[in-house]
Design a protein around this motif. Structure first.
Motif, PDB file in Angstrom:
ATOM      1  N   CYS A 160       0.875  -1.168   0.000  1.00 26.92           N
ATOM      2  CA  CYS A 160       0.000   0.000   0.000  1.00 26.92           C
ATOM      3  C   CYS A 160       0.915   1.220   0.000  1.00 26.92           C
ATOM      4  O   CYS A 160       1.801   1.335   0.863  1.00 26.92           O
ATOM      5  N   PHE A 161       0.708   2.160  -0.925  1.00 19.14           N
ATOM      6  CA  PHE A 161       1.731   3.187  -1.133  1.00 19.14           C
ATOM      7  C   PHE A 161       1.167   4.441  -1.792  1.00 19.14           C
ATOM      8  O   PHE A 161       0.059   4.445  -2.351  1.00 19.14           O
ATOM      9  N   VAL A 162       1.976   5.497  -1.719  1.00 19.84           N
ATOM     10  CA  VAL A 162       1.764   6.733  -2.470  1.00 19.84           C
ATOM     11  C   VAL A 162       2.933   6.877  -3.434  1.00 19.84           C
ATOM     12  O   VAL A 162       4.091   6.879  -2.994  1.00 19.84           O
ATOM     13  N   PRO A 163       2.698   6.987  -4.736  1.00 20.82           N
ATOM     14  CA  PRO A 163       3.812   7.218  -5.663  1.00 20.82           C
ATOM     15  C   PRO A 163       4.314   8.656  -5.532  1.00 20.82           C
ATOM     16  O   PRO A 163       3.516   9.598  -5.503  1.00 20.82           O
ATOM     17  N   ARG A 164       5.624   8.806  -5.441  1.00 23.88           N
ATOM     18  CA  ARG A 164       6.209  10.148  -5.322  1.00 23.88           C
ATOM     19  C   ARG A 164       7.410  10.266  -6.239  1.00 23.88           C
ATOM     20  O   ARG A 164       8.062   9.279  -6.566  1.00 23.88           O
ATOM     21  N   MET A 165       7.708  11.511  -6.585  1.00 25.44           N
ATOM     22  CA  MET A 165       8.957  11.808  -7.264  1.00 25.44           C
ATOM     23  C   MET A 165       9.970  12.217  -6.200  1.00 25.44           C
ATOM     24  O   MET A 165       9.763  13.202  -5.481  1.00 25.44           O
ATOM     25  N   ASP A 166      11.032  11.457  -6.079  1.00 20.34           N
ATOM     26  CA  ASP A 166      12.071  11.719  -5.085  1.00 20.34           C
ATOM     27  C   ASP A 166      13.251  12.387  -5.771  1.00 20.34           C
ATOM     28  O   ASP A 166      13.804  11.844  -6.738  1.00 20.34           O
ATOM     29  N   ASP A 167      13.642  13.570  -5.291  1.00 18.05           N
ATOM     30  CA  ASP A 167      14.789  14.267  -5.886  1.00 18.05           C
ATOM     31  C   ASP A 167      15.900  14.473  -4.867  1.00 18.05           C
ATOM     32  O   ASP A 167      16.683  15.405  -4.963  1.00 18.05           O
ATOM     33  N   PHE A 168      15.960  13.576  -3.872  1.00 18.64           N
ATOM     34  CA  PHE A 168      16.952  13.714  -2.808  1.00 18.64           C
ATOM     35  C   PHE A 168      18.370  13.720  -3.369  1.00 18.64           C
ATOM     36  O   PHE A 168      19.240  14.436  -2.885  1.00 18.64           O
ATOM     37  N   THR A 169      18.619  12.938  -4.386  1.00 17.20           N
ATOM     38  CA  THR A 169      19.969  12.860  -4.964  1.00 17.20           C
ATOM     39  C   THR A 169      20.201  13.936  -6.015  1.00 17.20           C
ATOM     40  O   THR A 169      21.282  14.011  -6.596  1.00 17.20           O
ATOM     41  N   GLY A 170      19.187  14.763  -6.279  1.00 14.77           N
ATOM     42  CA  GLY A 170      19.300  15.779  -7.310  1.00 14.77           C
ATOM     43  C   GLY A 170      18.771  15.328  -8.656  1.00 14.77           C
ATOM     44  O   GLY A 170      18.563  16.154  -9.549  1.00 14.77           O
ATOM     45  N   LEU A 171      18.529  14.030  -8.803  1.00 15.23           N
ATOM     46  CA  LEU A 171      17.984  13.488 -10.050  1.00 15.23           C
ATOM     47  C   LEU A 171      16.609  12.902  -9.744  1.00 15.23           C
ATOM     48  O   LEU A 171      16.506  11.885  -9.054  1.00 15.23           O
ATOM     49  N   PRO A 172      15.526  13.543 -10.203  1.00 19.75           N
ATOM     50  CA  PRO A 172      14.180  13.051  -9.883  1.00 19.75           C
ATOM     51  C   PRO A 172      13.974  11.608 -10.339  1.00 19.75           C
ATOM     52  O   PRO A 172      14.347  11.230 -11.447  1.00 19.75           O
ATOM     53  N   ARG A 173      13.399  10.798  -9.444  1.00 11.24           N
ATOM     54  CA  ARG A 173      13.126   9.407  -9.776  1.00 11.24           C
ATOM     55  C   ARG A 173      11.878   8.967  -9.034  1.00 11.24           C
ATOM     56  O   ARG A 173      11.514   9.535  -7.990  1.00 11.24           O
ATOM     57  N   LEU A 174      11.229   7.956  -9.561  1.00 10.20           N
ATOM     58  CA  LEU A 174      10.010   7.444  -8.958  1.00 10.20           C
ATOM     59  C   LEU A 174      10.334   6.636  -7.708  1.00 10.20           C
ATOM     60  O   LEU A 174      11.252   5.811  -7.704  1.00 10.20           O
ATOM     61  N   GLN A 175       9.575   6.878  -6.664  1.00 13.61           N
ATOM     62  CA  GLN A 175       9.720   6.115  -5.423  1.00 13.61           C
ATOM     63  C   GLN A 175       8.328   5.894  -4.837  1.00 13.61           C
ATOM     64  O   GLN A 175       7.470   6.776  -4.905  1.00 13.61           O
ATOM     65  N   LEU A 176       8.112   4.716  -4.270  1.00  9.77           N
ATOM     66  CA  LEU A 176       6.850   4.426  -3.613  1.00  9.77           C
ATOM     67  C   LEU A 176       7.015   4.640  -2.114  1.00  9.77           C
ATOM     68  O   LEU A 176       7.877   4.013  -1.490  1.00  9.77           O
ATOM     69  N   GLN A 177       6.210   5.533  -1.558  1.00 10.26           N
ATOM     70  CA  GLN A 177       6.239   5.728  -0.112  1.00 10.26           C
ATOM     71  C   GLN A 177       5.201   4.800   0.500  1.00 10.26           C
ATOM     72  O   GLN A 177       4.004   4.949   0.293  1.00 10.26           O
ATOM     73  N   LEU A 178       5.674   3.816   1.268  1.00 10.90           N
ATOM     74  CA  LEU A 178       4.805   2.758   1.779  1.00 10.90           C
ATOM     75  C   LEU A 178       3.981   3.244   2.965  1.00 10.90           C
ATOM     76  O   LEU A 178       4.499   3.888   3.878  1.00 10.90           O
ATOM     77  N   ALA A 179       2.701   2.906   2.936  1.00 13.61           N
ATOM     78  CA  ALA A 179       1.836   3.134   4.085  1.00 13.61           C
ATOM     79  C   ALA A 179       1.620   1.846   4.872  1.00 13.61           C
ATOM     80  O   ALA A 179       1.400   1.875   6.075  1.00 13.61           O
ATOM     81  N   ASP A 180       1.691   0.698   4.190  1.00 16.14           N
ATOM     82  CA  ASP A 180       1.502  -0.588   4.844  1.00 16.14           C
ATOM     83  C   ASP A 180       2.062  -1.672   3.931  1.00 16.14           C
ATOM     84  O   ASP A 180       2.275  -1.459   2.733  1.00 16.14           O
ATOM     85  N   ILE A 181       2.296  -2.844   4.511  1.00 18.90           N
ATOM     86  CA  ILE A 181       2.833  -3.980   3.764  1.00 18.90           C
ATOM     87  C   ILE A 181       2.236  -5.257   4.354  1.00 18.90           C
ATOM     88  O   ILE A 181       2.053  -5.358   5.581  1.00 18.90           O
ATOM     89  N   ARG A 182       1.897  -6.224   3.496  1.00 18.64           N
ATOM     90  CA  ARG A 182       1.333  -7.482   3.969  1.00 18.64           C
ATOM     91  C   ARG A 182       1.989  -8.638   3.226  1.00 18.64           C
ATOM     92  O   ARG A 182       2.083  -8.614   1.990  1.00 18.64           O
ATOM     93  N   PRO A 183       2.432  -9.642   3.950  1.00 16.89           N
ATOM     94  CA  PRO A 183       2.965 -10.828   3.263  1.00 16.89           C
ATOM     95  C   PRO A 183       1.845 -11.595   2.573  1.00 16.89           C
ATOM     96  O   PRO A 183       0.720 -11.649   3.069  1.00 16.89           O
ATOM     97  N   ARG A 184       2.140 -12.164   1.425  1.00 17.17           N
ATOM     98  CA  ARG A 184       1.149 -12.959   0.709  1.00 17.17           C
ATOM     99  C   ARG A 184       0.920 -14.291   1.423  1.00 17.17           C
ATOM    100  O   ARG A 184       1.858 -14.925   1.898  1.00 17.17           O
TER     101      ARG A 184
END
Length: 660
Positions: A635-659
């Motif tokens: 479960c996630f929010v897609p974000r553009m992360d530019d921490f390194t100076g180069l924008p890239r896609l990152q998923l910010q997790l809200a929750d995780i469940r094992p299958r």
């Protein structure tokens, strides 16, 4: 009544207050700036009058380059010396997996809406799931316009209130603006003081002190204003303060109440601008106090033939801050005013806001999240730990040196607030372990000598997160217990306290946040009564944590274009949360914990040969559920992360469940 002459539109509301600076009533500016006896009052918002839960993020920021200010430390509290958490407490503070409530998708309808509006199909799915499935509804939502604002004259008592203010202006009557000590009350007072000063009014201002004043409109302030102010404008307070308003009337003072809290059965003897009045026909109920202050200013502009655009440019920055800080729903008018205010904020001409933005290292654009976790905590902290007048004067000053000192003072108090809050939270969890039967109890009620009144509301929120139970925390001082409550949707805490009012000296609030005062001898009975009500109203299902997810997607559908387009939903917050997506049966390629004490979880997720970086803040204790090669649901929010100076896609997790 004579109409004031028309003012020049060009510079009416811009810049700092006029040279004849508005002043505080001298006899009232005697509050001690730092806490005493381990006490502070209320929480984010004035719960005694029905404040919201508010924002106090734990962002301490970075020490600004322009130095530090020497701030005397707060008095030591017993809560600062606590034992380490034991295993039970550690379990309670772990992140909890929640039920996922996933909005069903109509993919054909999503594609049609996406084609008509030239948007990403997943954005179309999110909008449709929020009741915005028609293009005619989407356009005004994604492009908020000030033209959509309702006439302020639709608010009850607005017209006579405007006429009374005009009378004060014509007669050169001194006006007292009485605000509140949270960010909404501070920004509301700043807006009215600045606005009225620009109209040439003789304005005085006062904010109550958490240690020296009770909830709401301060009787000592009203008494001290006798002979100094003919008109009192109470903003973010007053709707339940009958006794204090009667005191003002006995002193031949008129009172205008500009409040967004729930009124009692009877209104005070004043002009009451409150959309929650039973007789209100205003289309929206959930404006913050600062929004109502803006509405009063807007109605004044209409009355005096002054330009609305100048007013909007000058004050919507304050409206955005106060609305977000008070956790008001970011829909309707709140969304419109906040969206425009955030756009204006980077170019604000208010020196104090310029300095605060610099201290918080905020550039352009400024998001609702930036306000919630950086600006709001600092504005709230000074009212929690000391005298909120410092925050108000920061928003009023045109002196950069003074603004920098004030901003540093706020920052220092925010760091102190964080330390006291964390220590109090540990003590509260220890008390939960000893005193609460989590299998039977439905409401947590804790009272302790030495707790700081300024943080009990925030800690109540954290205890609720840890236990899942509505929580009331009370700071005990002598025979008095004053506290704040946080609740869940199934348990209206304001109504619950109302059903126990014979035990309380004062109370008030909203469905999810409230406050009260009572004698310490009545705490045990209050605990029993609230739990009786809780067992009557709260089911086991109500206590199961749940996450509402906007859409289930395949990881292959999530791309940079989606992350960028989802930003059109901003400003996000209460009533308009960040979009949450779910992807099932994703393979974990890599996983590790990062941050202090491994607090955060970092993954590389893979689906159909595509890999995406993921970060789960605060999910480090869930590492065992996502080892390398595991299959998981995310479960996630897609974000553009530019921490390194180069924008890239990152998923910010809200929750995780094992299958499986």
């Amino acid at each position: 009544m004579n109409r004031l002459p028309r003012r020049s539109a060009g510079c009416l509301f811009q810049g700092a207050p006029p040279r004849r600076r508005p002043h505080i009533i001298p006899a009232l500016h005697t509050c001690q700036p730092y806490g005493r006896n381990g006490s502070n009052e209320g929480d984010e918002g004035d719960e005694g009058n029905g404040g919201n839960s508010g924002h106090d993020g734990n962002d301490g920021g970075h020490a600004p380059a322009w130095g530090q200010v020497d701030t005397p430390p707060i008095l030591p509290y017993t809560a600062l010396d606590v034992a380490p958490r034991d295993a039970t407490i550690a379990i309670m503070t772990q992140s909890r997996s929640a039920d996922w409530i996933i909005q069903p998708r109509d993919r054909d309808a999503d594609r049609r809406l996406a084609r008509e509006l030239s948007i990403h199909p997943i954005l179309a799915a999110v909008l449709a799931g929020r009741g915005l499935g028609e293009p005619s509804a989407v356009e005004p939502f994604l492009n908020p316009s000030l033209d959509a604002l309702h006439s302020p004259l639709l608010l009850p008592d607005m017209e006579p209130a405007v006429e009374r203010v005009v009378q004060a202006l014509d007669g050169h009557e001194p006006i007292l603006v009485h605000g509140d000590y949270d960010a909404d009350g501070v920004t509301s007072a700043a807006l009215l003081v600045r606005f009225l000063s620009k109209l040439g009014a003789d304005v005085q201002y006062f904010l109550p002190h958490r240690f020296n004043d009770s909830y709401g409109l301060s009787e000592r302030a009203v008494r001290a204003s006798a002979g100094q102010a003919k008109l009192i404008i109470a903003v973010d307070c007053g709707v339940r303060d009958h006794q204090t308003i009667n005191c003002a009337r006995a002193q031949d003072q008129d009172v205008i109440v500009v409040d967004h809290h729930e009124p009692g059965d009877d209104l005070p003897e004043a002009l009451v601008i409150d959309p929650k009045r039973q007789d209100s026909e205003y289309p929206e109920r959930e404006l913050a106090a600062v929004g109502l202050a803006f509405k009063l200013a807007s109605a004044m502009c209409d009355r005096l033939d002054l330009p609305q655009k100048s007013l909007q440019r000058a004050f919507l920055d304050l409206v955005a801050i106060g609305t977000i800080a008070d956790v008001s729903p970011l829909v309707g008018e709140n969304r419109v005013m906040t969206a425009v205010g955030l756009q204006l904020l980077p170019d604000t001409r208010k020196v104090g806001l310029q300095v605060l933005l610099e201290l918080c290292e905020l550039g352009e654009p400024v998001s609702a999240r930036d306000i919630a976790f950086r600006i709001a905590p600092r504005l709230n902290a000074v009212g929690r730990m000391a005298d909120a007048t410092s925050a108000l004067e920061l928003l009023l000053t045109d002196d950069e040196t003074q603004a920098r000192r004030s901003a540093l003072h706020l920052d220092s108090l925010n760091r102190q607030r964080q330390r006291v809050q964390e220590a109090t939270f540990r003590e509260a969890l220890e008390m939960v372990e000893r005193e609460v039967d989590v299998a039977r109890d439905r409401v947590v009620v804790l009272a302790r000598q030495g707790w700081h009144r300024g943080v009990v509301g925030i800690v109540a929120s954290k205890v609720l997160e840890a236990t899942g139970l509505p929580t009331l925390l009370l700071a005990v001082e002598g025979d008095a217990a004053r506290g704040s409550a946080r609740s869940i949707g199934a348990f209206n805490i304001a109504h619950a306290l109302g059903r126990c009012e014979e035990l309380l000296d004062r109370h008030g609030g909203h469905s999810l946040a409230a406050g009260c005062e009572l004698n310490i001898d009545r705490v045990a009975e209050l605990r029993d009564r609230l739990n009786e009500l809780g067992r009557e109203l709260i089911s086991d299902d109500d206590l199961r944590p749940a996450i509402e997810i906007d859409a289930e997607v395949a990881l292959a559908e999530v791309d940079q274009d989606l992350a960028v387009q989802l930003q059109a939903l901003e400003p996000c917050g209460e009533g308009n949360p960040e979009p949450l997506l779910a992807a099932r049966d994703v393979r974990v390629r890599q996983s590790r914990t990062v941050g202090a004490a491994g607090r955060h979880l970092k993954l590389v997720a893979e689906d159909r040969g595509r890999q995406i970086d993921c970060i789960g803040f605060g999910l480090g204790d869930r590492m065992a559920e996502a080892p390398p090669a595991a299959r998981v649901d995310l479960c996630f929010v897609p974000r553009m992360d530019d921490f390194t100076g180069l924008p890239r896609l990152q998923l910010q997790l809200a929750d995780i469940r094992p299958r499986g």
